[in-house]
Design an enzyme around this catalytic site. Structure first.
Site, PDB file in Angstrom:
ATOM      1  N   CYS A 298      55.154  16.157  32.215  1.00 32.23           N
ATOM      2  CA  CYS A 298      56.635  15.840  31.021  1.00 32.23           C
ATOM      3  C   CYS A 298      55.219  17.036  29.914  1.00 32.23           C
ATOM      4  CB  CYS A 298      56.994  14.566  30.727  1.00 32.23           C
ATOM      5  SG  CYS A 298      57.008  14.714  28.759  1.00 32.23           S
TER       6      CYS A 298
ATOM      7  N   CYS B 264      54.454  14.365  27.630  1.00 34.65           N
ATOM      8  CA  CYS B 264      53.013  13.329  27.982  1.00 34.65           C
ATOM      9  C   CYS B 264      52.093  13.814  28.092  1.00 34.65           C
ATOM     10  CB  CYS B 264      54.005  13.327  29.288  1.00 34.65           C
ATOM     11  SG  CYS B 264      54.553  11.407  29.309  1.00 34.65           S
TER      12      CYS B 264
ATOM     13  N   HIS C 208      56.254   7.000  28.548  1.00 42.56           N
ATOM     14  CA  HIS C 208      57.752   8.093  28.872  1.00 42.56           C
ATOM     15  C   HIS C 208      58.918   7.300  28.950  1.00 42.56           C
ATOM     16  CE1 HIS C 208      59.009  11.710  30.404  1.00 42.56           C
ATOM     17  NE2 HIS C 208      60.118  10.717  31.602  1.00 42.56           N
TER      18      HIS C 208
ATOM     19  N   HIS D  58      62.016  11.443  21.553  1.00 47.82           N
ATOM     20  CA  HIS D  58      62.101  11.583  19.790  1.00 47.82           C
ATOM     21  C   HIS D  58      62.647  11.046  19.417  1.00 47.82           C
ATOM     22  CE1 HIS D  58      63.203  15.072  22.494  1.00 47.82           C
ATOM     23  NE2 HIS D  58      63.407  15.286  20.981  1.00 47.82           N
TER      24      HIS D  58
HETATM   25  P1  5GP Z   1      65.099  18.212  20.819  1.00 46.07           P
HETATM   26  O1  5GP Z   1      65.765  19.486  21.363  1.00 46.07           O
HETATM   27  O2  5GP Z   1      64.983  17.948  22.357  1.00 46.07           O
HETATM   28  O3  5GP Z   1      65.811  17.285  20.331  1.00 46.07           O
HETATM   29  O4  5GP Z   1      64.032  18.720  20.715  1.00 46.07           O
HETATM   30  C1  5GP Z   1      62.986  19.551  20.853  1.00 46.07           C
HETATM   31  C2  5GP Z   1      61.676  19.745  20.297  1.00 46.07           C
HETATM   32  O5  5GP Z   1      60.585  20.042  20.091  1.00 46.07           O
HETATM   33  C3  5GP Z   1      62.415  21.224  19.501  1.00 46.07           C
HETATM   34  O6  5GP Z   1      62.589  20.514  18.013  1.00 46.07           O
HETATM   35  C4  5GP Z   1      61.057  21.934  19.377  1.00 46.07           C
HETATM   36  O7  5GP Z   1      61.323  22.861  18.613  1.00 46.07           O
HETATM   37  C5  5GP Z   1      60.209  20.637  20.310  1.00 46.07           C
HETATM   38  N1  5GP Z   1      59.053  21.379  20.464  1.00 46.07           N
HETATM   39  C6  5GP Z   1      60.064  21.905  22.133  1.00 46.07           C
HETATM   40  N2  5GP Z   1      58.261  22.211  22.846  1.00 46.07           N
HETATM   41  C7  5GP Z   1      57.342  21.989  22.069  1.00 46.07           C
HETATM   42  C8  5GP Z   1      55.838  22.080  21.339  1.00 46.07           C
HETATM   43  O8  5GP Z   1      55.223  22.852  22.445  1.00 46.07           O
HETATM   44  N3  5GP Z   1      54.571  21.778  20.418  1.00 46.07           N
HETATM   45  C9  5GP Z   1      55.605  21.215  19.374  1.00 46.07           C
HETATM   46  N4  5GP Z   1      54.597  20.555  18.385  1.00 46.07           N
HETATM   47  N5  5GP Z   1      57.293  21.349  19.478  1.00 46.07           N
HETATM   48  C10 5GP Z   1      57.899  21.136  20.959  1.00 46.07           C
HETATM   49 ZN    ZN Z   2      56.743  11.977  28.672  1.00 47.66          ZN
END
Ligand code: 5GP
Ligand code: ZN
Length: 113
Positions: free
Chosen positions: A4, A7, A46, A99
């Site tokens: 993950c 994680c 998680h 998140h």
């Molecule tokens: P979701 O699309 O699942 O609601 O949000 C996932 C978020 O994680 C996205 O806004 C994306 O920019 C962020 N994200 C994805 N990979 C990484 C990473 O490696 N580091 C950080 N800081 N954010 C990430």
């Molecule tokens: Zn996780």
């Protein structure tokens, strides 16, 4: 969850810009911010997504909202801010460790896109 992404971020195996951390919660900057303030607030435990919250694990979720409220107060976000948790692919979830996006610094439209 060894595979993950979030994680791995909590464990420091993948670097992140940390904003806040305590025993159960980690807050860091989103890598692709969509607002002047774009933090991701996550439990260290998680949990994949919102529909996996139960009476057994919901304590950390209420703590997450306490952390968000404290951050908003400390940052002086008096004009308002938005918290978003996308649950599942249709809602746009791309990382399956629950998140909460904390967004501020601009106006936000409604209804959500
Ligand atoms: P979701 O699309 O699942 O609601 O949000 C996932 C978020 O994680 C996205 O806004 C994306 O920019 C962020 N994200 C994805 N990979 C990484 C990473 O490696 N580091 C950080 N800081 N954010 C990430
Ligand atoms: Zn996780």
């Amino acid at each position: 969850m060894s595979d993950c992404l979030f994680c791995k971020i909590i464990k420091g195996e993948i670097p992140s810009k940390k904003i806040y951390e305590d025993e159960t919660v980690y807050v860091f900057e989103d890598i692709e911010p969509t607002a002047p303030v774009h933090y991701l607030v996550i439990p260290k435990e998680h949990i994949s997504k919102l529909d996996e919250i139960t009476a057994e694990n919901s304590g950390v979720i209420s703590h997450i909202y306490e952390v968000i409220a404290k951050l908003a107060k400390d940052m002086g976000l008096k004009e308002g801010f938005r918290v978003v948790s996308n649950c599942g692919e249709h809602a746009g979830q791309s990382v399956f460790h629950i998140h909460f996006h904390m967004l501020a610094g601009r106006d936000f439209g409604w209804p959500a896109g």
